[in-house]
Structure formats: C-alpha cells, structure tokens
Design a protein around this motif. Structure first.
Motif, PDB file in Angstrom:
ATOM      1  N   LYS A   1     -38.851  -6.993  -1.535  1.00 52.77           N
ATOM      2  CA  LYS A   1     -38.553  -5.736  -1.948  1.00 52.77           C
ATOM      3  C   LYS A   1     -38.426  -5.470  -3.424  1.00 52.77           C
ATOM      4  CE  LYS A   1     -35.121  -6.346   2.213  1.00 52.77           C
ATOM      5  NZ  LYS A   1     -33.645  -5.928   2.404  1.00 52.77           N
ATOM      6  N   HIS A   2     -38.173  -4.177  -3.727  1.00 55.27           N
ATOM      7  CA  HIS A   2     -38.314  -3.615  -5.072  1.00 55.27           C
ATOM      8  C   HIS A   2     -37.200  -4.289  -6.075  1.00 55.27           C
ATOM      9  CE1 HIS A   2     -39.044  -0.899  -8.497  1.00 55.27           C
ATOM     10  NE2 HIS A   2     -37.833  -0.334  -8.218  1.00 55.27           N
TER      11      HIS A   2
ATOM     12  N   GLN B   1     -43.105  -4.454  -2.908  1.00 53.49           N
ATOM     13  CA  GLN B   1     -42.723  -3.029  -3.407  1.00 53.49           C
ATOM     14  C   GLN B   1     -42.484  -3.069  -4.877  1.00 53.49           C
ATOM     15  OE1 GLN B   1     -42.180  -0.215  -1.097  1.00 53.49           O
ATOM     16  NE2 GLN B   1     -42.416   0.858  -2.993  1.00 53.49           N
TER      17      GLN B   1
ATOM     18  N   ARG C   1     -46.446   0.202  -3.016  1.00 47.78           N
ATOM     19  CA  ARG C   1     -46.535  -1.150  -2.747  1.00 47.78           C
ATOM     20  C   ARG C   1     -47.855  -1.862  -3.447  1.00 47.78           C
ATOM     21  NH1 ARG C   1     -44.477  -1.743   2.972  1.00 47.78           N
ATOM     22  NH2 ARG C   1     -43.544   0.055   3.273  1.00 47.78           N
TER      23      ARG C   1
ATOM     24  N   HIS D   1     -42.772 -10.450   2.590  1.00 50.99           N
ATOM     25  CA  HIS D   1     -42.190  -9.154   2.130  1.00 50.99           C
ATOM     26  C   HIS D   1     -41.298  -9.208   0.891  1.00 50.99           C
ATOM     27  CE1 HIS D   1     -43.736  -6.145   5.301  1.00 50.99           C
ATOM     28  NE2 HIS D   1     -43.815  -7.144   5.966  1.00 50.99           N
TER      29      HIS D   1
ATOM     30  N   TYR E   1     -40.560   4.298  -4.324  1.00 51.85           N
ATOM     31  CA  TYR E   1     -41.264   4.683  -3.049  1.00 51.85           C
ATOM     32  C   TYR E   1     -41.885   6.005  -3.439  1.00 51.85           C
ATOM     33  CZ  TYR E   1     -38.966   1.230  -0.201  1.00 51.85           C
ATOM     34  OH  TYR E   1     -38.665   0.251   0.261  1.00 51.85           O
TER      35      TYR E   1
END
Length: 659
Positions: A32-33, A454, A429, A30, A458
C-alpha cells in the motif's frame, strides 16, 4: 425459463472457449501507499511542476519543470542547488499568452526538450508561455550559463501536457510535436526538414509516445487515426515511423521534406480466429539485448491499451528490431481511388532506387522516387510481436498501463536470464512482472506479476520510470509524476513480505531467494562467486516451488484478488443454481398452499341471474325497464331507446352502477 437457461448455457460456453485468452496473473505481493519506503523529491510545492525526465547520467538526472531545470542526485534524490537552471518567460510573452485566453499556470515556461551537444554544452526547449523557445546552455565554473535564444517552433510543444517526443542524434535534434497551439498541425521535424503539411497519409491526428536513434535511422512511436480503415469506420492504430539520419531533403520543391519517412503498424493482440487488439500505444522501452529461446536478439517492449470507451484492458508486447527493419523493406500499401480499399502495391509499381531508402545525398533522387514515398508512406505488413502472446495482459476497470522500464537480463540461480518489467499505471501503481518462459520458448508465455506497489497517490499517473544501478548501493527504481519523484527498491525481499521458504520462492522473483542458513528471504547478489554461496539459496522462477522448502505453506502479505474469469464463472453458476432452486421451491409451495378448486355456488349464480335476466327487471321512470348490468335502457321494436328524445320526454338522470 427455457430462454433464461439458453442464455446461461451460452455464457458458460463463452467461458469454456476463453482458454486462448491468457488469465490475468495475480500479484504475488501488494504494498500500500503508506507502506512504501523510499526517497522523494517534490520541487516547488506551490504549483504543479509537470516534471519531465530530460537526461539520465550515471549519478544524476536532469528534470525539466516549471521555469527551471533541476539537477537531482540519484544517490538520495536531493537537488544539486548550484546547478539549477532558472528560465522564466519574459513579461511580454506572458502578456501575449494572457491575450490568447490562457491562465496563469499556462503562461509559464515548462522545459520539455533536451539535447546534449557536448559534455559542457546542451540545448533545451520550453513552452515559454505558449511561444516555444530554445536556448543553449554551457557549463562555466560548475554552473550552467544561458546563451542564445532561438525559435522552438516544431521542436517543443505549446502545452506541457501534450505528448511530444524528441531525441538528439548525430548532432541534430529530431522532434515529433505540434507546429501550432490548436493541435491541428502535427509534424516530425529536424532543422529545415519536416513532414508534409495537412497530409493525412503521413500523419493523421498522432499522439506521440517516444523516439530513439538506432543505426542510421531515427524511430518514432505514436498512435493515430488509421487512414486505411476510414472506409469501414474510425479506428486508432499504433505506429512506428522511421527517417534516415542523413536525409537532406528532396530535390527542387521537396528540399524541406523528408525523402525517407515511412511508417508501419505495430500489432499487439491476443491471437485467435478473431484477434483481440490493444491498439493504443502508451510507452516504448529502450532496446534490450539478450538471450531468448536460446538465440540472441534485440527487443523493445511497448505498453498498449484498449480505447477509453472500451473494456479496460492493457498489455505489454515485445518486438524484435530485426522484424521492424524487415517490415520497412517489404511491400507498400496504397489506395488507388478515394472509394477503393487499401491494397498491397505490386513490385513492378515500385520505382528505383527504392523509395524511403537511405542514400548518400537524397537531393539527387529522381522525382518519381520522391513522389512515390510522399504518397505511399504506409507499409503493407504490420510488425508482429516477438512472442506468440503478449508478455502481460491485464483487464481492469480501475487502471491502465502508462509507462514501462526494463531491467534487462537479470540472471537467476538456475543460470537463465530474464527481462524484469516495471510498468506504471494511471493511478500511481508500479507493477513488477516477467515472462518466465522467455529463456526457453517463443510460443508460450509465462505471465507473472511479482508485486503491485502503490507508489503514488491514486490521482497521480506515472509519467516515467528509470531503473538505476549505482556502484556500492542498492538498485532502485525512479518513478516520475507531474509533481513528485520517488525512488523505491527494485525488489521487496524481506521477512515482512515473505516470511517462509515457500512464500519467498513463490514470489518467482529473480532478485529474491531463500537463504536456509539465516532463514530469511534475501536479495540475490548481482554477481555470484564460484563457491558454495549459491547452494545456500533456494529459488524457482518457472514454477514458484522448491522441493527443499518441504510441505510448509508460505504466507505472502497480499489480499485475495480474483480474476475476471473466476468472478464471471462464479456469478453465472450462482445465477443458474439460484434459478433452479427458486423454480423448484416456487412449484412446491404453489402445490402445497393451493386450496380446493373453485365451485360455482348456487347463491352466487342466482344473484348473477337477477342482475342479467330481464324477467325481473326493476322499473324506472315511465315504467321502462333498464338493464342494470349495461345501464342501458331497452329498445323499442322500432330500434329506438325507450327513453329517447323521440318520444318528446325530458332526459332523466340515471344513477350508474359499476360492478
């Protein structure tokens, strides 16, 4: 208690029967942005640009936007300013747009359609303030110069957010869009030829996704309300439509109509006694050629979802182009009367020459053939997915798949080749996935999600994806949104994400391998030389484990995420054991704390008798006895109340007592 236990047993039984449903794979990684590293292009940040990828060239891309066409370098996502095309709507067209009730943002020119006619000449079409228009551009002295304007009706949508598609093939522009601003007249159009007007058998509220030319055909992918299901309710099916490039229209009154338009259903589902369907297509990849289960084939990958008011599910299915072509050579489907079921057309009812076939001159076809294809555009068989299961399924309440791009036939260290899938979502995503069983089997699918990145904020859905390989540079993935274009690496092979041999191999990424000489997770070279370089790299795509990593436990920087099946099982088990424990503890406490049995004390019995017996009745007015329990005076032998008005005595107030 028995009913609750029955319900819990049924839920556990359903979980036990869900073996046929492929478990949602957990992302190995994963990001993150705020951790995303890459290049970025924003255009004019004062408004929404509604970016649209028009053309992909070896070193640049052309992006349609608001009143402009941007030429973006693929090296660093910077704009080549001297090749920007400025194309705004005229004042008269904007005024007319305002009269239609549109706002300032709507009444702009958003470039949506592009067709390369020659190396220095192309055709572009824009919304032009809700009056679609096309313009030819030529390159003079390194700059684009606009030429003649033509009507863009039937080639370009009115609204930049409407899903339309167009492809330039054989020197002509094929488009699937709307012919009116209200959205009531969809069509598939080429110059002077189109689908029928208001014919639900041909197009029934379609939502077009993509198109491409293949051989002598042009294929269109879209979703629409299924006419064959109307007698049973309403359902949306995914379609593939086909026309011949050399279609010149029909004879006589059919001169401006397709004689080759046919369509078939695309079946993306989880098989079983009652298949679970992903009916709404969202995206389709280009044709990918490779080796699958030991045989060469040409595949296309599509993104499908469930309806928005259903369980939030998305899937990726693969289809062989040979299967698509075979379906269009199969039986037709028809409904004899308005109340009849849709059934297969028997071979003796099909005229000759075969309706929908490509011929040298369609204007010479007999009327019976043209009439048949007009009334029977739907094929009876559906195009089945290439593998036994979807390549990837995901059940999520947070996002759905929107777009797909493929990095085809990436070679791993074991010599096998894999199609790497990059899937965009509606919450920004990009998911990197692959089918680890594709080189060996068509009946089994190994669903692996390598990473979940990401890339965008969002609130920004991914609108397009492009895999970019540049000579002498690291490969990248270009992500297109409405107001932003990002470029990110195709892989994340570094010490921050995989710091041990086990964690690096556990990625199951053909792009990554563990180098035991440098003790680092590194990117696998595109072309391995015939030396010992590959022997220093550890990789296992199928199992994600390598014996030379030893017993070390790799740590991948990834939060713990549980699948829907795991959470459901845990919830049901928790409820079951809580119910049993609660029942047992409640029974124990009730037995422990319960006092001695209730006894009818003599004093209480005497007090009750005094209230109910008439032997000791208190006297009221007129010396008449009154029952204190019922608060009703006794009756005389003649059946009347002792204090009734029959005795001509005034009514007396009686104080009521409630016990």
């Amino acid at each position: 208690m028995i009913a609750i236990l029955s319900i819990l047993s049924a839920l556990l039984g359903l979980i036990g029967q869900s073996i046929a449903w492929p478990l949602d794979p957990l992302p190995r990684l994963h990001i993150k942005h705020r951790e995303v590293i890459g290049q970025r292009f924003l255009g004019n940040e004062s408004h929404v640009e509604h970016f649209k990828l028009l053309e992909r060239a070896p070193t640049f891309i052309l992006i349609g936007a608001r009143n402009a066409i941007y030429n973006i370098s693929l090296h660093d996502l910077t704009e080549i300013y001297d090749q920007r095309v400025q194309w705004t709507s005229t004042g008269a067209h904007r005024e007319l747009c305002y009269l239609k009730g549109r706002n300032e943002d709507d009444c702009q020119n958003y470039v949506r359609v592009f067709g390369r006619q020659s190396p220095d000449k192309f055709l572009a079409c824009g919304t032009n303030a809700y009056k679609p228009q096309c313009r030819q551009f030529t390159i003079k002295n390194g700059a684009y110069v606009g030429g003649k304007d033509t009507d863009g009706l039937g080639l370009c949508p009115y609204d930049p957010q409407h899903n339309s598609t167009a492809v330039f093939a054989g020197g002509q522009l094929y488009a699937a869009t709307l012919a009116d601003s209200s959205g009531g007249e969809p069509l598939i159009h080429r110059e002077k030829i189109r689908t029928e007007r208001s014919d639900l058998n041909q197009l029934n509220g379609p939502n077009f996704v993509s198109s491409f030319a293949y051989g002598e055909y042009v294929f269109f992918f879209y979703q629409e309300t299924a006419v064959e299901y109307m007698n049973c309710g309403k359902a949306v099916y995914s379609r593939v439509g086909r026309v011949c490039q050399h279609d010149k229209g029909g004879p006589h009154a059919f001169s401006d109509r397709w004689t080759s338009f046919l369509k078939a259903r695309l079946n993306c589902s989880v098989p079983g006694e009652y298949p679970f369907y992903f009916n709404e297509i969202q995206s389709m990849s280009d044709v990918t050629e490779g080796l699958y289960a030991g045989k060469h084939n040409q595949l296309i990958y599509g993104v499908f979802t469930t309806p928005t008011n259903s369980i939030g599910g998305s899937a990726v299915c693969a289809f062989a182009m040979s299967s698509v072509l075979d379906v269009f050579q199969g039986a037709f489907k028809e409904q004899e009367t308005i109340n009849s079921n849709w059934l297969r057309v028997t071979p003796e009812k099909v005229p000759e020459p075969r309706p929908g076939a490509c011929v040298n001159d369609s204007r010479t076809l007999p009327d019976i053939t043209v009439n048949f294809v007009k009334t029977h555009p739907l094929m009876d068989d559906a195009v089945q997915s290439f593998f036994a299961l979807p390549v990837l399924t995901k059940v999520s309440f947070n996002y759905r798949f929107t777009k797909i791009a493929v990095d085809p036939q990436v070679k791993a260290l074991d010599g096998r080749t894999y199609d790497i899938l990059y899937i965009g979502t509606d919450d920004g995503r990009v998911i990197k996935a692959l089918n680890t069983q594709a080189p060996d089997s068509l009946d089994d699918v190994g669903q692996v999600i390598v990473s979940d990145v990401q890339v965008l904020r969002y609130d920004q859905p991914v609108k397009d994806l492009q895999v970019v390989h540049l000579a002498g540079e690291a490969s990248k993935l270009v992500v297109v949104a409405d107001s932003e274009i990002r470029a990110i690496p195709l892989h994340h092979c570094d010490s921050q994400t995989a710091n041990t041999c086990a964690s690096c191999v556990a990625l199951q990424d053909p792009h990554c391998a563990w180098d035991h000489i440098t003790d680092m997770c590194v990117a696998v070279p595109t072309k391995l030389h015939d030396n010992d370089a590959s022997k220093t790299l550890f990789q296992d795509i199928i199992n994600g484990k390598h014996k030379k990593c030893g017993n070390e436990q790799g740590v991948i920087v990834s939060p713990v995420v549980y699948s829907a099946q795991t959470l459901t099982g845990a919830l049901v088990c928790t409820c079951f054991f809580s119910l049993i424990a609660g029942f047992a503890s409640g029974f124990w406490f009730s037995q422990r704390l319960r006092g001695p049995p209730y006894t009818d004390q003599p004093e209480q019995r005497q007090q009750l008798n005094r209230l109910t017996e008439n032997s000791e009745t208190p006297t009221g007015f007129n010396n008449k006895s009154i029952n204190l329990v019922l608060n009703v005076p006794p009756k005389n032998p003649n059946g009347k109340n002792a204090n009734s008005s029959a005795e001509n005595k005034p009514m007396q107030k009686v104080k009521k007592t409630y016990i």
